[in-house]
Design a protein around this motif. Structure first.
Motif, PDB file in Angstrom:
ATOM      1  N   MET A   1       0.826  -1.210   0.000  1.00 42.49           N
ATOM      2  CA  MET A   1       0.000   0.000   0.000  1.00 42.49           C
ATOM      3  C   MET A   1       0.857   1.255   0.000  1.00 42.49           C
ATOM      4  O   MET A   1       0.540   2.245  -0.638  1.00 42.49           O
ATOM      5  CB  MET A   1      -0.921  -0.031   1.212  1.00 42.49           C
ATOM      6  N   SER A   2       1.981   1.189   0.726  1.00 42.52           N
ATOM      7  CA  SER A   2       2.841   2.370   0.828  1.00 42.52           C
ATOM      8  C   SER A   2       3.453   2.743  -0.503  1.00 42.52           C
ATOM      9  O   SER A   2       3.774   3.895  -0.739  1.00 42.52           O
ATOM     10  CB  SER A   2       3.945   2.117   1.857  1.00 42.52           C
ATOM     11  N   ARG A   3       3.624   1.742  -1.400  1.00 42.74           N
ATOM     12  CA  ARG A   3       4.222   2.032  -2.687  1.00 42.74           C
ATOM     13  C   ARG A   3       3.203   2.617  -3.661  1.00 42.74           C
ATOM     14  O   ARG A   3       3.555   3.379  -4.542  1.00 42.74           O
ATOM     15  CB  ARG A   3       4.832   0.762  -3.287  1.00 42.74           C
ATOM     16  N   THR A   4       1.935   2.203  -3.536  1.00 42.48           N
ATOM     17  CA  THR A   4       0.936   2.636  -4.506  1.00 42.48           C
ATOM     18  C   THR A   4       0.228   3.913  -4.082  1.00 42.48           C
ATOM     19  O   THR A   4      -0.345   4.605  -4.924  1.00 42.48           O
ATOM     20  CB  THR A   4      -0.116   1.528  -4.708  1.00 42.48           C
ATOM     21  N   TRP A   5       0.257   4.256  -2.795  1.00 43.19           N
ATOM     22  CA  TRP A   5      -0.502   5.413  -2.357  1.00 43.19           C
ATOM     23  C   TRP A   5       0.011   6.730  -2.906  1.00 43.19           C
ATOM     24  O   TRP A   5      -0.778   7.539  -3.407  1.00 43.19           O
ATOM     25  CB  TRP A   5      -0.545   5.436  -0.830  1.00 43.19           C
ATOM     26  N   PRO A   6       1.328   7.035  -2.855  1.00 49.99           N
ATOM     27  CA  PRO A   6       1.778   8.342  -3.362  1.00 49.99           C
ATOM     28  C   PRO A   6       1.394   8.612  -4.814  1.00 49.99           C
ATOM     29  O   PRO A   6       0.860   9.689  -5.107  1.00 49.99           O
ATOM     30  CB  PRO A   6       3.298   8.278  -3.161  1.00 49.99           C
ATOM     31  N   PRO A   7       1.600   7.662  -5.772  1.00 46.81           N
ATOM     32  CA  PRO A   7       1.162   7.939  -7.147  1.00 46.81           C
ATOM     33  C   PRO A   7      -0.341   8.165  -7.257  1.00 46.81           C
ATOM     34  O   PRO A   7      -0.788   9.056  -8.004  1.00 46.81           O
ATOM     35  CB  PRO A   7       1.594   6.695  -7.926  1.00 46.81           C
ATOM     36  N   LEU A   8      -1.132   7.371  -6.515  1.00 51.11           N
ATOM     37  CA  LEU A   8      -2.581   7.554  -6.565  1.00 51.11           C
ATOM     38  C   LEU A   8      -2.986   8.894  -5.975  1.00 51.11           C
ATOM     39  O   LEU A   8      -3.893   9.561  -6.489  1.00 51.11           O
ATOM     40  CB  LEU A   8      -3.277   6.416  -5.814  1.00 51.11           C
ATOM     41  N   ALA A   9      -2.312   9.299  -4.915  1.00 53.01           N
ATOM     42  CA  ALA A   9      -2.613  10.598  -4.309  1.00 53.01           C
ATOM     43  C   ALA A   9      -2.274  11.732  -5.250  1.00 53.01           C
ATOM     44  O   ALA A   9      -3.035  12.708  -5.382  1.00 53.01           O
ATOM     45  CB  ALA A   9      -1.842  10.747  -2.993  1.00 53.01           C
ATOM     46  N   LEU A  10      -1.133  11.621  -5.934  1.00 56.56           N
ATOM     47  CA  LEU A  10      -0.747  12.658  -6.895  1.00 56.56           C
ATOM     48  C   LEU A  10      -1.732  12.716  -8.057  1.00 56.56           C
ATOM     49  O   LEU A  10      -2.093  13.805  -8.529  1.00 56.56           O
ATOM     50  CB  LEU A  10       0.665  12.377  -7.419  1.00 56.56           C
ATOM     51  N   LEU A  11      -2.169  11.541  -8.525  1.00 56.45           N
ATOM     52  CA  LEU A  11      -3.136  11.500  -9.622  1.00 56.45           C
ATOM     53  C   LEU A  11      -4.452  12.136  -9.203  1.00 56.45           C
ATOM     54  O   LEU A  11      -5.048  12.934  -9.949  1.00 56.45           O
ATOM     55  CB  LEU A  11      -3.358  10.056 -10.060  1.00 56.45           C
TER      56      LEU A  11
END
Length: 251
Positions: free
Chosen positions: A1-11
């Motif tokens: 989850m920690s790896r996928t959250w930042p890109p999703l948050a930026l998107l």
């Protein structure tokens, strides 16, 4: 989850800013639609986009597989023949200077307006990175393993099968992943040259009607197809070349 959250948050942040700026500036949808307008276009054109996606997906997959088959076969031939490699590699490089958007209409005239010219365009777009990486990978085999195989009286084909080809797989998949991102572009070029279906045709039909939201929707679907093909190739790499994937994960 920690790896996928930042890109999703930026998107999510980018989409939110896009919506706010377009609405605050009162930009008409036909000039630059807001994300909500694009989403509405998805709902209003769901049937059209679904059918067009199936057509384009078929062109992408078949054209990509054609590129992989031809590129790998040619790479093996060039690897075994230094004379052919010196003669053909410059021609392959020169061929990349011809814009694909110019080749597509010529292929449509020669091959008709069926699926054949679209497959050839996709194959041409995807072919070069695969064949170049495959040739480089085959030529970069471990010299120590090569000497060991010769010491054990290994023949040319045995060396190729046991040393050169396995060692080249990471480079081959690297080229295949790059090519996967080009396949959707090639399919659209082919459809623009002459087609009555597909996402490229949807974009062409939407332009004169100023249905910009539908164009954005089609582009988003094309991006999703490219990402899905890239992920599929990456998954195949993890399954077929697990040692390389593990080494890359630890770097």
């Amino acid at each position: 989850m920690s790896r996928t959250w930042p890109p999703l948050a930026l998107l999510a942040a980018a989409v939110g800013i896009w919506e706010l700026v377009v609405r605050a500036a009162h930009v008409p949808d036909y000039l630059f639609p807001a994300p909500t307008a694009v989403a509405s276009s998805f709902g209003g054109s769901a049937g059209l986009l679904f059918h067009a996606t199936l057509v384009t997906l078929r062109e992408i997959l078949l054209g990509y597989l054609l590129a992989v088959a031809v590129a790998l076969a040619l790479a093996v031939v060039l690897h075994f023949s230094a004379a052919l490699r010196r003669a053909l590699l410059p021609i392959l490089v020169l061929s990349q200077t011809v814009p694909t958007v110019l080749l597509a209409p010529i292929l449509a005239i020669l091959l008709g307006y069926g699926i054949e010219p679209k497959l050839v365009v996709v194959a041409i777009v995807c072919f070069f990175p695969i064949v170049v990486n495959a040739v480089d990978g085959l030529r970069s085999a471990d010299p120590e393993l090569m000497r060991m195989m010769r010491t054990l009286h290994g023949g040319r084909l045995a060396i190729f099968r046991r040393v050169e080809l396995p060692g080249a797989l990471p480079a081959i998949f690297s080229g295949a992943r790059v090519a996967a991102t080009y396949a959707a572009v090639g399919a659209v070029f082919g459809e623009w040259a002459g087609s009555s279906s597909g996402l490229g045709f949807v974009i062409l039909q939407a332009q004169p009607a100023l249905e910009t939201a539908r164009i954005f929707a089609a582009v988003l679907v094309l991006s999703a197809l490219a990402l899905a093909l890239y992920a599929l190739v990456a998954l195949a790499e993890r399954l077929l070349v697990p040692w390389h994937s593990e080494a890359r994960a630890h770097t």
